[in-house]
Write a protein that holds these residues in place. Structure first.
Motif, short mmCIF file in Angstrom:
data_model
loop_
_atom_site.label_atom_id
_atom_site.label_comp_id
_atom_site.label_asym_id
_atom_site.label_seq_id
_atom_site.Cartn_x
_atom_site.Cartn_y
_atom_site.Cartn_z
N THR A 170 0.79 -1.29 0.00
CA THR A 170 0.05 0.05 -0.02
C THR A 170 0.94 1.22 0.02
O THR A 170 1.95 1.23 0.45
CB THR A 170 -0.80 0.06 1.11
OG1 THR A 170 -0.15 0.01 2.38
CG2 THR A 170 -1.87 -1.21 1.26
N ALA A 172 1.99 4.61 1.86
CA ALA A 172 2.27 5.23 3.08
C ALA A 172 1.07 6.16 3.26
O ALA A 172 1.02 7.03 2.50
CB ALA A 172 3.56 5.77 3.19
N GLN A 181 4.26 0.87 1.91
CA GLN A 181 4.29 -0.10 3.00
C GLN A 181 3.83 -1.57 2.68
O GLN A 181 3.26 -1.65 1.75
CB GLN A 181 3.37 0.40 4.03
CG GLN A 181 3.38 -0.04 5.33
CD GLN A 181 2.53 0.52 6.32
OE1 GLN A 181 1.35 0.41 6.23
NE2 GLN A 181 3.19 1.23 7.07
N CYS A 182 4.50 -2.56 3.27
CA CYS A 182 4.47 -4.05 2.96
C CYS A 182 3.74 -4.46 4.40
O CYS A 182 4.45 -4.44 5.34
CB CYS A 182 5.76 -4.59 2.57
SG CYS A 182 5.23 -6.31 2.50
N ASN A 183 2.59 -4.94 4.26
CA ASN A 183 1.76 -5.34 5.33
C ASN A 183 1.52 -7.05 5.24
O ASN A 183 0.55 -7.22 5.69
CB ASN A 183 0.31 -4.65 5.33
CG ASN A 183 0.62 -3.29 5.37
OD1 ASN A 183 1.57 -2.70 6.00
ND2 ASN A 183 -0.22 -2.35 4.95
N ALA A 205 8.57 -10.09 9.35
CA ALA A 205 8.85 -8.66 8.52
C ALA A 205 10.48 -8.46 8.54
O ALA A 205 10.83 -7.90 7.62
CB ALA A 205 8.08 -7.72 9.58
N PHE A 228 4.93 -4.00 9.98
CA PHE A 228 4.87 -3.59 9.13
C PHE A 228 6.29 -3.33 8.40
O PHE A 228 7.38 -2.93 9.30
CB PHE A 228 4.08 -2.02 9.25
CG PHE A 228 2.76 -2.31 9.68
CD1 PHE A 228 1.92 -3.09 9.06
CD2 PHE A 228 2.38 -1.63 10.99
CE1 PHE A 228 0.38 -3.32 9.50
CE2 PHE A 228 0.99 -2.02 11.40
CZ PHE A 228 0.50 -2.54 10.78
N ASN A 230 8.31 -0.42 6.09
CA ASN A 230 8.14 0.83 5.46
C ASN A 230 9.25 0.71 4.38
O ASN A 230 10.35 0.26 4.71
CB ASN A 230 8.44 2.19 6.60
CG ASN A 230 7.24 2.09 7.61
OD1 ASN A 230 6.21 1.76 7.35
ND2 ASN A 230 7.49 2.61 8.61
#
Length: 395
Positions: A170, A172, A181-183, A205, A228, A230
């Motif tokens: 998504t 940021a 951002q990778c969730n 992560a 998360f 970043n």
């Protein structure tokens, strides 16, 4: 035929009389075959109920013979003393069940209760993997897709046992947290438990972040919160990308070339039905027949078209009227097309085939200009009222 080779009403009447006589002889023969119980296929095509009854009768005869043979086999086994009476499993199992019920009827208390029997769960069919028919060679200006590609490889490197787990990327929500951002960590952590890996989301992560390839696009990644990641992009890359967009605009992704099968289906309207045959079709201007009626009508008309010159002449006359856009003939022709199109559509829909319809009539208006051009070049040959063009090399 008169001496002046003029086709008179008397000639037409004689031709009709001859045709009726032939039909009468044919009907008489078919009637005799029906009486004998041996109708031919042509007769059965016009007697649907009789044909169905004969098929049912043949099936019943087969079952009757089979049962008679089985009875004879049992009788022979009884006579020879080799017959074995079949056992009824349902009766043998019923007695113990009743006995068990009576034994437990006088007992009370939780200690005597039988635990419920767990039923086996219904087996689920394995999911069929979807085939990715679109392979992207170059994502062009789609930065999001490039990041997904990078994090997909990072996840595979960190956890190769997990396949088909697309990264969740998504933008940021706050610039201070980076650009993207990778969730994926939370969902991937749950998935890993199926493989006996109990890494927490923050650990997942961290492992993904360590596997991310930095360089042209990504300057740095950092872990935040419960897992998360970043993502900070390279400033040089962003500057170059903005300049490229200003110069060239947004470029679509480059898709890998794939071979596709394109075929000309070419179904015949009502089979090979000739619009000239319509003059005998009952009430075709007001009623829409089913495709089966059109096919039956075609067979009868085609046969007469091949045998009856008078009928053939009238058929050709209808073709001329069709080409001249006679309202009644056009209406009949469209009716045939609509009925046929609806029937073809059912098959195409089941096969998931998309059709772009281009019948012969589609090109009629374009032919006018072409014929005129060929006439001006004096390369058309007139033969029996038809204008014929022989391409180079043909004779």
């Amino acid at each position: 035929m008169s001496s002046n080779n003029v086709y008179t009403e008397e000639d037409a009447a004689k031709a009709r009389l001859s045709s009726y006589e032939e039909q009468l002889i044919k009907l008489k023969k078919q009637f005799e075959l029906v009486q004998q119980g041996t109708p031919d296929e042509e007769t059965l095509d016009h007697m649907v109920d009789l044909k169905a009854a004969l098929v049912t009768n043949a099936k019943l005869k087969y079952h009757k013979n089979f049962l008679q043979k089985s009875i004879e086999n049992v009788e022979n086994e009884v006579k020879s003393g080799t017959f074995k009476k079949p056992t009824d499993d349902s009766q043998s199992s019923a007695a113990p069940a009743e006995q068990k019920k009576s034994d437990n009827s006088g007992k009370k208390g939780k200690g005597n209760e039988q635990p419920p029997v767990k039923k086996d769960k219904k087996e689920t069919k394995p999911s069929v993997p979807k085939i990715n028919y679109v392979v992207v060679e170059d994502y062009g200006d789609s930065l999001m897709n490039r990041l997904k590609e990078i994090f997909t490889e990072a996840q595979k490197t960190a956890y190769p046992q997990v396949t088909n787990f697309p990264p969740i990327m998504t933008e940021a929500t706050n610039p201070k947290f980076g650009d993207y951002q990778c969730n994926s960590a939370l969902g991937l952590s749950k998935k890993l438990k199926e493989f006996g890996v109990n890494d927490s989301p923050p650990q997942v992560a961290k492992n993904i972040a360590n596997a991310v390839q930095k360089g042209e696009y990504i300057k740095d990644v950092e872990i935040a919160g419960p897992g998360f990641i970043n993502v900070h992009l390279q400033p040089e890359f962003l500057g170059a990308r903005i300049g490229k967009l200003l110069q060239n605009g947004i470029q679509p992704p480059k898709i890998a070339k794939r071979k596709a099968l394109v075929d000309f289906s070419s179904p015949n309207i009502a089979k090979e039905m000739h619009v000239g045959h319509l003059h005998r079709f009952p009430n075709y201007l007001n009623e829409t027949p089913p495709i089966g009626d059109l096919q039956a009508f075609y067979k009868e008309s085609k046969k007469r078209f091949d045998e009856d010159e008078t009928f053939k002449a009238r058929a050709y006359d209808r073709v001329v009227k069709l080409q001249n856009h006679d309202p009644e003939i056009i209406k009949a022709w469209k009716m045939i097309c609509d009925v046929s199109r609806a029937d073809f559509g059912r098959i195409y829909e089941k096969l998931d085939i998309k059709i772009t319809e281009r019948g012969e009539s589609f090109y009629q208006e374009y032919m006018v200009k072409l014929v005129k051009e060929l006439e001006e070049k004096n390369i058309l040959i007139t033969e029996e009222g038809r204008k014929i063009f022989f391409p180079t090399g043909c004779s």
